[in-house]
Design a protein around this motif. Structure first.
Motif, PDB file in Angstrom:
ATOM      1  N   ILE A 179       0.823  -1.205   0.000  1.00  0.00           N
ATOM      2  CA  ILE A 179       0.000   0.000   0.000  1.00  0.00           C
ATOM      3  C   ILE A 179       0.858   1.256   0.000  1.00  0.00           C
ATOM      4  O   ILE A 179       0.497   2.271  -0.608  1.00  0.00           O
ATOM      5  CB  ILE A 179      -0.941  -0.019   1.226  1.00  0.00           C
ATOM      6  CG1 ILE A 179      -1.913  -1.198   1.111  1.00  0.00           C
ATOM      7  CG2 ILE A 179      -1.722   1.289   1.338  1.00  0.00           C
ATOM      8  CD1 ILE A 179      -2.812  -1.376   2.308  1.00  0.00           C
ATOM      9  N   ASP A 180       2.026   1.189   0.645  1.00  0.00           N
ATOM     10  CA  ASP A 180       2.923   2.343   0.673  1.00  0.00           C
ATOM     11  C   ASP A 180       3.692   2.526  -0.629  1.00  0.00           C
ATOM     12  O   ASP A 180       4.401   3.521  -0.795  1.00  0.00           O
ATOM     13  CB  ASP A 180       3.924   2.213   1.823  1.00  0.00           C
ATOM     14  CG  ASP A 180       3.238   2.342   3.176  1.00  0.00           C
ATOM     15  OD1 ASP A 180       2.137   2.931   3.216  1.00  0.00           O
ATOM     16  OD2 ASP A 180       3.786   1.844   4.177  1.00  0.00           O
ATOM     17  N   ILE A 297       0.933   5.170  -3.439  1.00  0.00           N
ATOM     18  CA  ILE A 297       1.506   4.470  -4.597  1.00  0.00           C
ATOM     19  C   ILE A 297       1.628   5.421  -5.775  1.00  0.00           C
ATOM     20  O   ILE A 297       2.649   5.452  -6.478  1.00  0.00           O
ATOM     21  CB  ILE A 297       0.624   3.263  -4.959  1.00  0.00           C
ATOM     22  CG1 ILE A 297       0.583   2.264  -3.803  1.00  0.00           C
ATOM     23  CG2 ILE A 297       1.133   2.584  -6.228  1.00  0.00           C
ATOM     24  CD1 ILE A 297      -0.333   1.079  -4.054  1.00  0.00           C
ATOM     25  N   LEU A 298       0.589   6.212  -6.007  1.00  0.00           N
ATOM     26  CA  LEU A 298       0.631   7.169  -7.113  1.00  0.00           C
ATOM     27  C   LEU A 298       1.736   8.185  -6.924  1.00  0.00           C
ATOM     28  O   LEU A 298       2.454   8.526  -7.873  1.00  0.00           O
ATOM     29  CB  LEU A 298      -0.727   7.872  -7.235  1.00  0.00           C
ATOM     30  CG  LEU A 298      -1.917   7.010  -7.660  1.00  0.00           C
ATOM     31  CD1 LEU A 298      -3.203   7.804  -7.548  1.00  0.00           C
ATOM     32  CD2 LEU A 298      -1.728   6.514  -9.077  1.00  0.00           C
ATOM     33  N   SER A 299       1.889   8.669  -5.707  1.00  0.00           N
ATOM     34  CA  SER A 299       2.910   9.695  -5.469  1.00  0.00           C
ATOM     35  C   SER A 299       4.307   9.137  -5.642  1.00  0.00           C
ATOM     36  O   SER A 299       5.195   9.814  -6.176  1.00  0.00           O
ATOM     37  CB  SER A 299       2.742  10.277  -4.057  1.00  0.00           C
ATOM     38  OG  SER A 299       2.948   9.270  -3.070  1.00  0.00           O
ATOM     39  N   VAL A 300       4.516   7.876  -5.218  1.00  0.00           N
ATOM     40  CA  VAL A 300       5.845   7.283  -5.363  1.00  0.00           C
ATOM     41  C   VAL A 300       6.223   7.163  -6.827  1.00  0.00           C
ATOM     42  O   VAL A 300       7.342   7.502  -7.234  1.00  0.00           O
ATOM     43  CB  VAL A 300       5.892   5.907  -4.666  1.00  0.00           C
ATOM     44  CG1 VAL A 300       7.142   5.128  -5.084  1.00  0.00           C
ATOM     45  CG2 VAL A 300       5.874   6.074  -3.156  1.00  0.00           C
ATOM     46  N   VAL A 369      11.143  -1.980  -4.750  1.00  0.00           N
ATOM     47  CA  VAL A 369      11.765  -1.064  -5.682  1.00  0.00           C
ATOM     48  C   VAL A 369      13.269  -1.173  -5.527  1.00  0.00           C
ATOM     49  O   VAL A 369      13.802  -1.158  -4.417  1.00  0.00           O
ATOM     50  CB  VAL A 369      11.297   0.370  -5.415  1.00  0.00           C
ATOM     51  CG1 VAL A 369      12.008   1.334  -6.331  1.00  0.00           C
ATOM     52  CG2 VAL A 369       9.793   0.464  -5.597  1.00  0.00           C
ATOM     53  N   ALA A 370      13.994  -1.299  -6.633  1.00  0.00           N
ATOM     54  CA  ALA A 370      15.434  -1.515  -6.578  1.00  0.00           C
ATOM     55  C   ALA A 370      16.139  -0.362  -5.892  1.00  0.00           C
ATOM     56  O   ALA A 370      15.777   0.791  -6.031  1.00  0.00           O
ATOM     57  CB  ALA A 370      15.986  -1.691  -7.997  1.00  0.00           C
ATOM     58  N   GLN A 371      17.165  -0.692  -5.126  1.00  0.00           N
ATOM     59  CA  GLN A 371      17.944   0.309  -4.410  1.00  0.00           C
ATOM     60  C   GLN A 371      19.226   0.596  -5.175  1.00  0.00           C
ATOM     61  O   GLN A 371      19.881  -0.307  -5.681  1.00  0.00           O
ATOM     62  CB  GLN A 371      18.280  -0.194  -2.994  1.00  0.00           C
ATOM     63  CG  GLN A 371      17.041  -0.523  -2.180  1.00  0.00           C
ATOM     64  CD  GLN A 371      16.199   0.697  -1.923  1.00  0.00           C
ATOM     65  OE1 GLN A 371      16.726   1.756  -1.594  1.00  0.00           O
ATOM     66  NE2 GLN A 371      14.906   0.569  -2.078  1.00  0.00           N
ATOM     67  N   VAL A 372      19.608   1.815  -5.243  1.00  0.00           N
ATOM     68  CA  VAL A 372      20.807   2.236  -5.953  1.00  0.00           C
ATOM     69  C   VAL A 372      21.688   3.007  -4.996  1.00  0.00           C
ATOM     70  O   VAL A 372      21.221   3.879  -4.263  1.00  0.00           O
ATOM     71  CB  VAL A 372      20.465   3.131  -7.156  1.00  0.00           C
ATOM     72  CG1 VAL A 372      21.721   3.506  -7.902  1.00  0.00           C
ATOM     73  CG2 VAL A 372      19.503   2.394  -8.068  1.00  0.00           C
ATOM     74  N   ALA A 373      22.957   2.723  -4.972  1.00  0.00           N
ATOM     75  CA  ALA A 373      23.878   3.426  -4.079  1.00  0.00           C
ATOM     76  C   ALA A 373      25.173   3.665  -4.823  1.00  0.00           C
ATOM     77  O   ALA A 373      25.617   2.880  -5.634  1.00  0.00           O
ATOM     78  CB  ALA A 373      24.128   2.601  -2.819  1.00  0.00           C
ATOM     79  N   PRO A 374      25.810   4.814  -4.540  1.00  0.00           N
ATOM     80  CA  PRO A 374      25.350   5.893  -3.675  1.00  0.00           C
ATOM     81  C   PRO A 374      24.382   6.825  -4.398  1.00  0.00           C
ATOM     82  O   PRO A 374      24.292   6.784  -5.606  1.00  0.00           O
ATOM     83  CB  PRO A 374      26.642   6.620  -3.328  1.00  0.00           C
ATOM     84  CG  PRO A 374      27.480   6.419  -4.560  1.00  0.00           C
ATOM     85  CD  PRO A 374      27.167   5.030  -5.059  1.00  0.00           C
ATOM     86  N   THR A 375      23.686   7.660  -3.638  1.00  0.00           N
ATOM     87  CA  THR A 375      22.715   8.575  -4.207  1.00  0.00           C
ATOM     88  C   THR A 375      23.351   9.940  -4.430  1.00  0.00           C
ATOM     89  O   THR A 375      23.949  10.497  -3.521  1.00  0.00           O
ATOM     90  CB  THR A 375      21.521   8.728  -3.257  1.00  0.00           C
ATOM     91  OG1 THR A 375      20.966   7.437  -3.042  1.00  0.00           O
ATOM     92  CG2 THR A 375      20.475   9.642  -3.871  1.00  0.00           C
TER      93      THR A 375
END
Length: 530
Positions: A179-180, A297-300, A369-375
């Motif tokens: 939901i988030d 969800i829409l905002s993300v 959702v895939a994480q990418v580092a560094p930002t």
């Protein structure tokens, strides 16, 4: 409601125009030379095919099993089905297109090899997906022409099958994260494809609910059925929302207004009957409430697209072919654990190679959702992921146009696209097996000649619908029921390649195309008897 026109019936005046259009035709009687047991076998095969058309429950419950059973039943029915299909222009075009695919596979294997790693069997195996799509549509269409009243029931089974898949494969323990907007349930189907299927099923649920509103069963039964379809629409809309497929969102949001305007225009600009407002109002209120509840969800998903417009010019510059190596260094590489759920089983490599690039492992129940580092400074990690995804897609589009210009007429082969992308050496973090655009994939795979033949098949199928409408076998509203389904598929595939790669993307099209062929056969039989 006309038994040969399942869908949303028209008002009395519009219905009288339909009867006037079809006054010269008499609806045909069912052929008497088909045994009852064979007809029941075919109906069971069609029901099996419809229920599992939007699911992935494993190889035992593949929708294509129903298609093969329809073929067996057709062989038992004698020569009449084959004679009628041979006289059908759409079936003739399917045969010509199938022959072209075989010759094109031989061409890219022996005459001008595109990739030594893929021989004729591999090229033909991939091309056979399109062949099966056309063939199963013809088989199902002939049987549906005998029992056109079964069409709305097939639509209902399609919706129920999708909802059962959602209920079974939904990660209920991680529902809060879903939901988030932090998890994208796959339902064992690539997320973008799940969004497209949910959009089609939601549209069919709306059409069935509106059709029931116009029918006259008992008041209690009608209220129960309408409530059931409203719940089904709510479930499909939830699946569409949590799929986080912006292409499917856009397809659903764009197609429905076009259908409404088209229906209004074809009814002479008089607007909708007042009887249609209650179900439409229920759909609008339900949609608004759900969108408000899923605003996170829409905002993300939409906020990353908005941020992309602000930072793309400085963070992800335009990429040309000579600068691809430099572009790869501008975007941080994803961590090895990106896109995986702790404790979740990994999909086999063979399945990863064919899964949608939105999330490659189709067997994993959920994927964050895939994480990418560094930002980079000033950017959220989700923004970086979205920027890289859009950058890679632009590179894929450029690669597709470049490769199509190299072989514009006959293409590189249906199996070669993956290799072409691998040789480009994009820094994507995940393997890409298609160009994220079904139309560009078609041009690269089978060239302009093959794409033209494929468009011809589709145009002839649409022609059968229009001619059946002109003959009075279809109401205007029913015509737009099919228009809405095809519109959603066509728009969604401008952002992904979902037309033929998976059984659960082909099976819904086989049913819809089969309906087109069925109406064409009904019209020809009616014309022959008049």
């Amino acid at each position: 409601m006309n038994d040969y026109a399942p869908g949303i019936p028209q008002s009395g005046e519009a219905g009288s125009r339909t009867r006037r259009r079809g006054a010269r035709l008499r609806l045909p009687d069912l052929p008497l030379d088909v045994p009852g047991w064979l007809m029941r076998l075919a109906m069971a095969a069609m029901a099996f095919m419809a229920f599992f058309s939007m699911t992935n429950f494993g190889w035992q419950l593949r929708p294509e099993h129903g298609g093969y059973m329809l073929l067996v039943a057709l062989l038992m029915a004698g020569v009449r089905p084959w004679r009628e299909l041979a006289a059908q222009p759409a079936a003739q075009a399917v045969l010509v297109f199938s022959g072209f695919l075989v010759l094109q596979a031989a061409y890219v294997t022996w005459v001008e090899p595109a990739d030594p790693a893929w021989g004729f069997p591999e090229q033909l195996t991939t091309a056979s997906k399109l062949v099966r799509l056309g063939a199963f549509s013809c088989f199902l269409g002939w049987w549906l022409s005998l029992v056109p009243r079964a069409i709305p029931y097939l639509f209902v089974l399609m919706v129920l099958g999708l909802l059962s898949s959602v209920l079974i494969f939904m990660p209920w323990t991680d529902l809060a994260a879903v939901i988030d907007g932090q998890l994208r349930p796959s339902f064992r189907i690539p997320e973008n494809l799940a969004g497209q299927l949910a959009a089609v099923a939601g549209w069919l649920a709306v059409c069935m609910m509106a059709a029931l509103w116009f029918r006259r069963p008992t008041r209690e039964r009608r209220a129960t059925l309408i409530a059931g379809f409203l719940v089904a629409y709510l479930g499909c809309l939830c699946a569409l929302l949590i799929s986080q497929s912006r292409g499917a969102w856009l397809a659903f949001a764009v197609t429905l207004p076009i259908v409404a305007v088209g229906l209004w225009w074809m009814r002479g600009g008089r607007g909708f009957s007042t009887k249609a407002w209650p179900p439409l109002l229920m759909v609008v209120v339900t949609t608004a409430v759900l969108l408000f509840g899923g605003r996170d969800i829409l905002s993300v998903r939409l906020s990353t697209a908005t941020r992309l417009l602000d930072v793309e010019s400085t963070t992800v510059p335009a990429v040309d072919a000579p600068a691809q190596a430099k572009q790869a260094s501008l975007v941080p590489a994803p961590s090895p654990a990106a896109g995986k759920v702790v404790g979740a089983p990994s999909a086999p490599p063979a399945e990863q190679a064919i899964a949608s690039t939105a999330n490659e492992a189709i067997q994993a129940p959920v994927k964050p959702v895939a994480q990418v580092a560094p930002t980079p400074p000033g950017l959220a990690q989700s923004d970086v992921v979205a920027i890289k995804a859009v950058s890679v897609r632009m590179q894929l589009y450029e690669l597709g146009m470049e490769k199509w210009h190299e072989r514009p007429w006959l293409g590189w082969g249906m199996r070669t696209t993956h290799t072409l992308i691998e040789k480009a050496r994009f820094d994507t973090g995940v393997p890409h097996v298609h160009l994220h655009n079904a139309y560009l994939d078609t041009l690269v795979g089978i060239g302009l000649v093959g794409a033209t033949l494929l468009m011809l098949v589709f145009a002839l199928l649409m022609r059968e619908l229009v001619l059946a409408w002109r003959a009075g076998l279809l109401t205007t509203a029913t015509l737009w029921v099919f228009g809405g389904c095809f519109g959603i598929v066509l728009v969604a595939n401008a952002f992904d390649s979902l037309l033929w790669r998976f059984e659960y993307s082909r099976a819904p099209l086989e049913i819809l195309f089969g309906c087109c062929i069925a109406y064409g056969l009904i019209r020809r039989r009616a014309t022959a008897k008049s």
